[in-house]
Design an enzyme around this catalytic site. Sequence first.
Site, mmCIF file in Angstrom:
data_model
loop_
_atom_site.group_PDB
_atom_site.id
_atom_site.type_symbol
_atom_site.label_atom_id
_atom_site.label_comp_id
_atom_site.label_asym_id
_atom_site.label_seq_id
_atom_site.Cartn_x
_atom_site.Cartn_y
_atom_site.Cartn_z
ATOM 1 N N ALA A 169 0.873 -1.177 0.000
ATOM 2 C CA ALA A 169 0.000 0.000 0.000
ATOM 3 C C ALA A 169 0.908 1.224 0.000
ATOM 4 C CB ALA A 169 -0.875 -0.020 1.240
ATOM 5 N N GLU A 189 4.247 -5.125 7.525
ATOM 6 C CA GLU A 189 3.453 -4.073 8.169
ATOM 7 C C GLU A 189 3.867 -3.779 9.610
ATOM 8 O OE1 GLU A 189 2.234 -6.252 6.062
ATOM 9 O OE2 GLU A 189 0.737 -5.315 4.771
ATOM 10 N N GLU A 200 -0.596 -9.279 -0.502
ATOM 11 C CA GLU A 200 -2.031 -9.518 -0.307
ATOM 12 C C GLU A 200 -2.765 -9.584 -1.648
ATOM 13 O OE1 GLU A 200 -2.085 -6.228 2.547
ATOM 14 O OE2 GLU A 200 -3.058 -7.576 3.976
ATOM 15 N N GLY A 230 0.590 -4.906 0.923
ATOM 16 C CA GLY A 230 -0.565 -4.985 0.016
ATOM 17 C C GLY A 230 -0.245 -5.689 -1.292
HETATM 18 N N1 COA Z 1 4.558 3.196 -0.662
HETATM 19 C C1 COA Z 1 4.931 4.357 -1.207
HETATM 20 N N2 COA Z 1 6.071 4.517 -1.903
HETATM 21 C C2 COA Z 1 6.860 3.428 -2.043
HETATM 22 C C3 COA Z 1 6.534 2.182 -1.494
HETATM 23 C C4 COA Z 1 5.310 2.078 -0.773
HETATM 24 N N3 COA Z 1 4.891 0.927 -0.252
HETATM 25 N N4 COA Z 1 7.506 1.301 -1.793
HETATM 26 C C5 COA Z 1 8.424 1.994 -2.510
HETATM 27 N N5 COA Z 1 8.031 3.271 -2.663
HETATM 28 C C6 COA Z 1 8.719 4.350 -3.367
HETATM 29 C C7 COA Z 1 9.904 4.888 -2.574
HETATM 30 O O1 COA Z 1 9.465 5.826 -1.596
HETATM 31 C C8 COA Z 1 10.719 5.509 -3.677
HETATM 32 O O2 COA Z 1 10.121 6.741 -4.051
HETATM 33 P P1 COA Z 1 11.053 8.067 -4.256
HETATM 34 O O3 COA Z 1 12.003 7.690 -5.356
HETATM 35 O O4 COA Z 1 10.065 9.116 -4.631
HETATM 36 O O5 COA Z 1 11.754 8.277 -2.939
HETATM 37 C C9 COA Z 1 10.497 4.555 -4.840
HETATM 38 O O6 COA Z 1 9.303 3.859 -4.557
HETATM 39 C C10 COA Z 1 11.616 3.542 -4.997
HETATM 40 O O7 COA Z 1 11.763 2.856 -3.773
HETATM 41 P P2 COA Z 1 13.165 2.712 -3.009
HETATM 42 O O8 COA Z 1 12.883 2.515 -1.553
HETATM 43 O O9 COA Z 1 14.069 3.839 -3.354
HETATM 44 O O10 COA Z 1 13.746 1.374 -3.670
HETATM 45 P P3 COA Z 1 14.779 0.351 -3.035
HETATM 46 O O11 COA Z 1 15.163 -0.567 -4.132
HETATM 47 O O12 COA Z 1 15.858 1.066 -2.292
HETATM 48 O O13 COA Z 1 13.938 -0.471 -1.930
HETATM 49 C C11 COA Z 1 12.013 -1.689 -1.134
HETATM 50 C C12 COA Z 1 12.899 -1.317 -2.360
HETATM 51 C C13 COA Z 1 10.820 -2.461 -1.648
HETATM 52 C C14 COA Z 1 12.839 -2.572 -0.164
HETATM 53 C C15 COA Z 1 11.572 -0.400 -0.400
HETATM 54 O O14 COA Z 1 11.033 0.495 -1.355
HETATM 55 C C16 COA Z 1 10.545 -0.632 0.669
HETATM 56 O O15 COA Z 1 10.855 -1.106 1.740
HETATM 57 N N6 COA Z 1 9.275 -0.265 0.379
HETATM 58 C C17 COA Z 1 8.196 -0.363 1.341
HETATM 59 C C18 COA Z 1 7.740 -1.796 1.484
HETATM 60 C C19 COA Z 1 6.638 -1.905 2.519
HETATM 61 O O16 COA Z 1 6.862 -1.692 3.705
HETATM 62 N N7 COA Z 1 5.441 -2.259 2.053
HETATM 63 C C20 COA Z 1 4.300 -2.441 2.913
HETATM 64 C C21 COA Z 1 3.513 -1.189 3.026
HETATM 65 S S1 COA Z 1 2.153 -1.435 4.118
#
Ligand code: COA
Length: 265
Positions: free
Chosen positions: A71, A139, A119, A116
């Site tokens: 999400a 989460e 999910e 999400g």
């Molecule tokens: N919601 C909003 N934005 C997200 C996102 C999410 N769930 N997951 C990634 N993004 C965005 C990042 O903020 C970033 O945006 P920006 O360039 O404007 O800063 C872009 O996507 C790229 O992500 P980034 O974190 O730079 O890539 P990465 O390769 O370093 O890391 C992940 C990849 C997946 C490990 C990391 O993005 C992450 O942990 N995301 C969240 C995962 C999460 O907790 N999901 C559950 C949500 S309830």
Amino acid sequence: MSFDPNTLQNVQLVREGHLAIVTVNRPAKLNALDGQTIAELDAVFGSLDADDGVGAVILTGAGEKAFVAGADISVLSKQGVLDGTQNARAGQLMMLRIETLRKPVIAAVNGFALGGGLELALACDVRIASKTAKLGLPEVSLGIIPGYGGTQRLPRLCGTGVALQLILTGDPVTADEALRIGLVNVVVEPPELMAQCKAMALKMVSRGPTALAMAKQAVRRGVHMPIADALQLEADLFGAISSTAEMKEGMAAFLEKRKPSWLRA
Ligand code: COA
């Protein structure tokens, strides 16, 4: 939301014969699910359910890195009690639409399937993952709980022990580990992912369309019922399909040693 394919912003819909390929298309945000994306997915799957020309659906994420990374955290970070509940319900109802779609849905898990995103994959009927995929429910590391069905579908698919480990640690698993615990059906090298998904989807499309819908319904509804009720449901659906032209064609084709010719739009 009424459906006009030309207005889609965050979702792509491509038709290839009887297959529909749905792509979550926010690669700059790793395809994170915001309200717009959820509403578009809901509308797209609603239209696919009603379209008799569509036999099976493949759902994937745009770009090389992510299926769906969760999400949208920037939306979640601002929510209160009421909109938190509404957001969870909107996501849940969209995913319920996928789960109850009258045709098979295969998730092509091409990268991160987190929160999400996992999910969403869990609401699909089959998950085929690229070897580079990472799957998890992080989460609790954000101070929240899964809200799009993860606490319910993961234990039903993999058992409570595995589900509680994934949910309470928040740690993702590799595609190979996901295969071992039954979270995904197949793991393939990344370049093979779409070909494998299409091959499985086309095999399903070659089967009887009403049989697919009823078999899915028997499994999807039956799993929530006591076994005696579920067996009655199966018998009722078996009886219902015994009246169809589809059954007559399937059996006639077998006896005449030819391929069945299903009625499709
Ligand atoms: N919601 C909003 N934005 C997200 C996102 C999410 N769930 N997951 C990634 N993004 C965005 C990042 O903020 C970033 O945006 P920006 O360039 O404007 O800063 C872009 O996507 C790229 O992500 P980034 O974190 O730079 O890539 P990465 O390769 O370093 O890391 C992940 C990849 C997946 C490990 C990391 O993005 C992450 O942990 N995301 C969240 C995962 C999460 O907790 N999901 C559950 C949500 S309830």
